[in-house]
Design an enzyme around this catalytic site. Sequence first.
Site, PDB file in Angstrom:
ATOM      1  N   LEU B  85     -32.672  13.043   0.391  1.00 52.34           N
ATOM      2  CA  LEU B  85     -31.865  12.848  -0.806  1.00 52.34           C
ATOM      3  C   LEU B  85     -32.470  13.671  -1.943  1.00 52.34           C
ATOM      4  CD1 LEU B  85     -29.600  10.922  -1.879  1.00 52.34           C
ATOM      5  CD2 LEU B  85     -31.443   9.442  -2.656  1.00 52.34           C
ATOM      6  N   CYS B  86     -31.681  14.521  -2.572  1.00 52.25           N
ATOM      7  CA  CYS B  86     -32.166  15.234  -3.757  1.00 52.25           C
ATOM      8  C   CYS B  86     -32.194  14.238  -4.908  1.00 52.25           C
ATOM      9  CB  CYS B  86     -31.274  16.418  -4.110  1.00 52.25           C
ATOM     10  SG  CYS B  86     -31.763  17.205  -5.661  1.00 52.25           S
ATOM     11  N   ILE B  87     -33.383  13.836  -5.318  1.00 49.53           N
ATOM     12  CA  ILE B  87     -33.509  12.735  -6.270  1.00 49.53           C
ATOM     13  C   ILE B  87     -32.971  13.099  -7.662  1.00 49.53           C
ATOM     14  CG2 ILE B  87     -35.932  13.233  -6.822  1.00 49.53           C
ATOM     15  CD1 ILE B  87     -34.250   9.731  -6.624  1.00 49.53           C
ATOM     16  N   ALA B  90     -29.376  12.687  -7.473  1.00 55.55           N
ATOM     17  CA  ALA B  90     -29.092  11.258  -7.317  1.00 55.55           C
ATOM     18  C   ALA B  90     -29.190  10.529  -8.664  1.00 55.55           C
ATOM     19  CB  ALA B  90     -30.063  10.648  -6.308  1.00 55.55           C
TER      20      ALA B  90
END
Lengths: 97, 129, 110, 123
Positions: B85-87, B90
């Site tokens: 997940l690309c934080i 996100a």
Amino acid sequence: MATLHIVRQSAFSSNDFFQCLQIVTDNDVIVFIDDGCYNLQHSLINSIDTNKNIQLKVIEQHANARAIAINEAVFTKVSMGDLVSLTFENSRVITWQ
Amino acid sequence: MYRLESKTVNKLSVMITTPPYNNLSVTALNYVETALKAGVELIGVFFYQDGVMHANTNTQVASDEFQVLSHWQRLHQEYKLPLHLCITAAEKRGISDEQSTQNIHPIFTVSGLGELVELSTTADRMVQF
Amino acid sequence: MAIDFNGEVFATDQQGYLLDHMQWQEGLAVAMADSDAFELTTAHWEVINFVRQFYLTYNTSPAIRALTKAMKAEFGADKANSRYLFRLFPDGPAKQATKYAGLPKPKRCL
Amino acid sequence: MTKAAVKTLAILNAKAPYSNTAGKDALDIALIFGSFEQSVSLFFQGDGVCQLISNQDGAIISVKDYLKTFSAFEFYDIENVYACKASLEERSLLASFHIKEVQVLSRKDFADKLTLHHTILRF
């Protein structure tokens, strides 16, 4: 080696497929998936230079779901498994979405 | 069932940019599952842009609609498939790994674009959905 | 969150980064460093001013490698390396220097 | 060097800069690849060429102007920036760019450059 083009948008609503055809190179493979299947009926298909030996394929399920007739003289029916295989048979992949 | 013939070039990574409520994400899931079943070495799926919404634990889908998340969960468990997940993407969309507001599904790994560099340089092919 | 400085209140995020980079002034950097029990020397100021100028020019804070590359032309190779910068800013030059320069917190994934 | 060691990324930009974040999201990827010393080339086609046109100002419409960051490419070792000539002509755009690295390429040269890359992402 050639490029695999995955076309996901209908050229009736966006120009992604048009842009794809701008840079398509000899022996490339184009696979129509999702709404890209509507391009089977688009006049852009006729603009493709037959000398370039571009392979045109369509995910059969995706066309069937949309009640799009596949002219097998022009387009090859493929499965998702074939798409996975094409991913590795070609040197690179561009997704047009 | 389809089997991959070439065993020399078969490391794959996938980037997903469409949200879970979009039917395009179902196609991505299908592609990934087909690749896994064919014996492709899928080194990771990277969720970017609206794709990060897959990780939100507060997502609710009507029971008569396709449960895209439970399918990702199944693939993650069956194949130990890394889901990155690309934080930054996100957090922009209200998905947080801060303790008090944590709403990231545990099947996802909190990552950044550095992971994308790793995935694209390690894989033989990267496919964007 | 906020910093009180010279009778004025400056809004910050939870990590103490200034919310409006245009409000920045040198004294504010000193106040921020004070509250971190961190002392700013001339060497620190060179980097802080450089990072701030980079941001004002390019609308982004430089990643460490870009920072050292950009610094090379101005300060020479001795100061344009990550070892030197990490010695000055042990928490990481990208994180720490941008904070005292009044810039937004760098993105986590960069 | 082995073949696996020379993987390069091409980012194909297809969207105009301000109505969505595609260009910015693509830029973030380019910068991180540059920071990790990975080769990355930027291609601009279709409305994507609008990201290169000079004298734009996102601030007028309260958009953070990520286009200014393009001027920092040298610090990220991003040297290959290609614009599609046909796309510029279609839009009656002059080849007046806000950065100096841009190479305007014919359709064929644009395609040929693109195929030199191992991974292609399109935004």
